[in-house]
Write an enzyme that holds these catalytic residues in place. Structure first.
Site, PDB file in Angstrom:
ATOM      1  N   LYS A 214       0.736  -1.248  -0.130  1.00  0.00           N
ATOM      2  CA  LYS A 214      -0.140  -0.045  -0.049  1.00  0.00           C
ATOM      3  C   LYS A 214       0.938   1.153   0.049  1.00  0.00           C
ATOM      4  CE  LYS A 214      -2.345   1.561   3.669  1.00  0.00           C
ATOM      5  NZ  LYS A 214      -2.349   2.980   3.561  1.00  0.00           N
TER       6      LYS A 214
ATOM      7  N   ASP B 236      -3.600   4.392  -1.893  1.00  0.00           N
ATOM      8  CA  ASP B 236      -4.501   4.723  -0.807  1.00  0.00           C
ATOM      9  C   ASP B 236      -4.226   6.364  -0.589  1.00  0.00           C
ATOM     10  OD1 ASP B 236      -6.167   4.659   1.298  1.00  0.00           O
ATOM     11  OD2 ASP B 236      -4.530   4.176   2.649  1.00  0.00           O
TER      12      ASP B 236
ATOM     13  N   LYS C 153      -6.839   8.290  -0.961  1.00  0.00           N
ATOM     14  CA  LYS C 153      -8.219   8.779  -0.256  1.00  0.00           C
ATOM     15  C   LYS C 153      -8.831   9.801  -1.047  1.00  0.00           C
ATOM     16  CE  LYS C 153      -7.211   6.687   4.200  1.00  0.00           C
ATOM     17  NZ  LYS C 153      -5.723   6.272   4.159  1.00  0.00           N
TER      18      LYS C 153
ATOM     19  N   ASP D 160     -13.314  15.003  -3.182  1.00  0.00           N
ATOM     20  CA  ASP D 160     -13.327  16.334  -3.695  1.00  0.00           C
ATOM     21  C   ASP D 160     -14.608  16.310  -4.576  1.00  0.00           C
ATOM     22  OD1 ASP D 160     -12.651  18.987  -4.825  1.00  0.00           O
ATOM     23  OD2 ASP D 160     -10.780  18.472  -4.672  1.00  0.00           O
TER      24      ASP D 160
ATOM     25  N   THR E 110     -10.006   4.778  11.037  1.00  0.00           N
ATOM     26  CA  THR E 110     -10.141   3.810  12.183  1.00  0.00           C
ATOM     27  C   THR E 110      -9.406   4.624  13.206  1.00  0.00           C
ATOM     28  OG1 THR E 110      -8.208   2.937  11.160  1.00  0.00           O
ATOM     29  CG2 THR E 110     -10.166   1.675  11.160  1.00  0.00           C
TER      30      THR E 110
ATOM     31  N   ARG F  23       2.673  -0.031  10.980  1.00  0.00           N
ATOM     32  CA  ARG F  23       3.746  -0.135  12.051  1.00  0.00           C
ATOM     33  C   ARG F  23       3.996  -1.372  12.812  1.00  0.00           C
ATOM     34  NH1 ARG F  23       0.860   5.181  14.321  1.00  0.00           N
ATOM     35  NH2 ARG F  23      -0.731   4.029  12.978  1.00  0.00           N
TER      36      ARG F  23
HETATM   37  O1  C5P Z   1       0.494   1.500  11.056  1.00  0.00           O
HETATM   38  P1  C5P Z   1      -0.792   1.161  10.729  1.00  0.00           P
HETATM   39  O2  C5P Z   1      -0.876  -0.390  10.735  1.00  0.00           O
HETATM   40  O3  C5P Z   1      -1.774   1.859  11.874  1.00  0.00           O
HETATM   41  O4  C5P Z   1      -1.117   1.534   9.456  1.00  0.00           O
HETATM   42  C1  C5P Z   1      -2.604   1.551   9.023  1.00  0.00           C
HETATM   43  C2  C5P Z   1      -2.673   2.115   7.623  1.00  0.00           C
HETATM   44  O5  C5P Z   1      -3.901   2.140   7.068  1.00  0.00           O
HETATM   45  C3  C5P Z   1      -2.103   3.755   7.380  1.00  0.00           C
HETATM   46  O6  C5P Z   1      -1.593   3.605   6.182  1.00  0.00           O
HETATM   47  C4  C5P Z   1      -3.216   4.407   7.037  1.00  0.00           C
HETATM   48  O7  C5P Z   1      -3.398   5.565   6.439  1.00  0.00           O
HETATM   49  C5  C5P Z   1      -4.394   3.337   6.772  1.00  0.00           C
HETATM   50  N1  C5P Z   1      -5.834   3.489   7.033  1.00  0.00           N
HETATM   51  C6  C5P Z   1      -6.432   3.571   8.410  1.00  0.00           C
HETATM   52  N2  C5P Z   1      -7.413   3.601   8.493  1.00  0.00           N
HETATM   53  C7  C5P Z   1      -8.436   3.864   7.546  1.00  0.00           C
HETATM   54  C8  C5P Z   1      -7.904   3.818   6.044  1.00  0.00           C
HETATM   55  C9  C5P Z   1      -6.644   3.526   6.252  1.00  0.00           C
HETATM   56  O8  C5P Z   1      -5.526   3.398   9.277  1.00  0.00           O
HETATM   57  N3  C5P Z   1      -9.990   4.170   7.899  1.00  0.00           N
END
Ligand code: C5P
Length: 230
Positions: A36, A63, A65, A68, A119, A210
């Site tokens: 991603k 991603d 997002k 607009d 999230t 992460r």
């Molecule tokens: O590091 P972590 O596991 O929290 O990464 C989550 C990834 O998912 C990030 O790249 C974040 O931009 C993406 N994301 C998210 N919540 C959403 C959509 C995408 O955390 N609703």
């Protein structure tokens, strides 16, 4: 609990440079289904990253997002369609017409997914933002708009996965970020669960950033996820 298949894992390449991103992709190519590319990487070095990932022949989740007016989102989707990403995201709160415009401008290989609520947003944060129905009702409304617009599925938290799976039926993509192995840091994720809990709840794929990128032994974290312990 069942394990998670490698194809169901999306690695969030949330790093600063193309070199780092491509080295993660080489390291986990064949072991993780999709890579991603989000705003952090795309804005610094999008062309190099996407060219490199294309050379590695790995599926890409772009991603960005988009959110607009319909015309602008349609043209933005068209602008990235030559990369033929496997997945691309738009904010479902942009409305049905905006999402329809995204679908009609996407490459034929691309599944457009609607981000319902981030999230990172807690129940209080959602209500404070004016979504008086709270997380459940808001995710349900946004997801219904995404279905009407012809999207391939939604991005939601693991907590909403089971409800979303029932609403969308068996074949749709229900993608859940906010995945955290038991006993690890939540970081800024407010509505998290473990990878196997997310899949058991109905997610088709999980996004992990992460927990793998910052691990002292990323392969061990992946192994734990694949075996249902993560
Ligand atoms: O590091 P972590 O596991 O929290 O990464 C989550 C990834 O998912 C990030 O790249 C974040 O931009 C993406 N994301 C998210 N919540 C959403 C959509 C995408 O955390 N609703």
């Amino acid at each position: 609990m069942d394990g998670v298949k490698s194809d169901q894992i999306i690695l969030a390449l949330d790093v600063d440079t193309a070199e780092e991103a491509l080295s993660w992709a080489k390291r986990f190519r064949g072991k993780i289904g999709t890579f991603k590319v989000g705003l952090q990487l795309y804005l610094r070095n999008g062309v190099d990253v996407l060219t490199g990932l294309q050379r590695l022949e790995v599926p890409v989740f772009l991603d960005l997002k988009f959110h607009d007016i319909p015309q602008t989102v349609g043209q933005a989707v068209r602008a990235v369609s030559h990369w033929a990403p496997r997945f691309l995201t738009v904010h479902a709160s942009g409305g049905q017409e905006m999402m329809e415009s995204a679908v009609s401008h996407a490459a034929k290989e691309t599944s457009v997914l609607g981000v319902t609520l981030l999230t990172s947003l807690s129940e209080e944060a959602v209500r404070a933002g004016g979504w008086k129905g709270g997380v459940n009702e808001t995710v349900g409304c946004l997801s219904e708009l995404a279905r009407k617009a012809g999207l391939a599925g939604v991005v939601c938290s693991p907590h909403e996965a089971s409800k979303e799976r029932s609403a969308w039926g068996a074949v749709a993509e229900i993608v859940t970020p906010g995945v955290r192995p038991p006993g690890t840091l939540a970081d800024d994720q407010a509505r998290s669960k473990s990878a196997s809990e997310a899949i058991d709840a109905g997610a088709s794929r999980i996004v992990v950033g992460r927990p793998i990128l910052k691990a002292s032994n990323p392969e061990a974290v992946l192994e734990a996820i694949l075996s249902g312990r993560g």
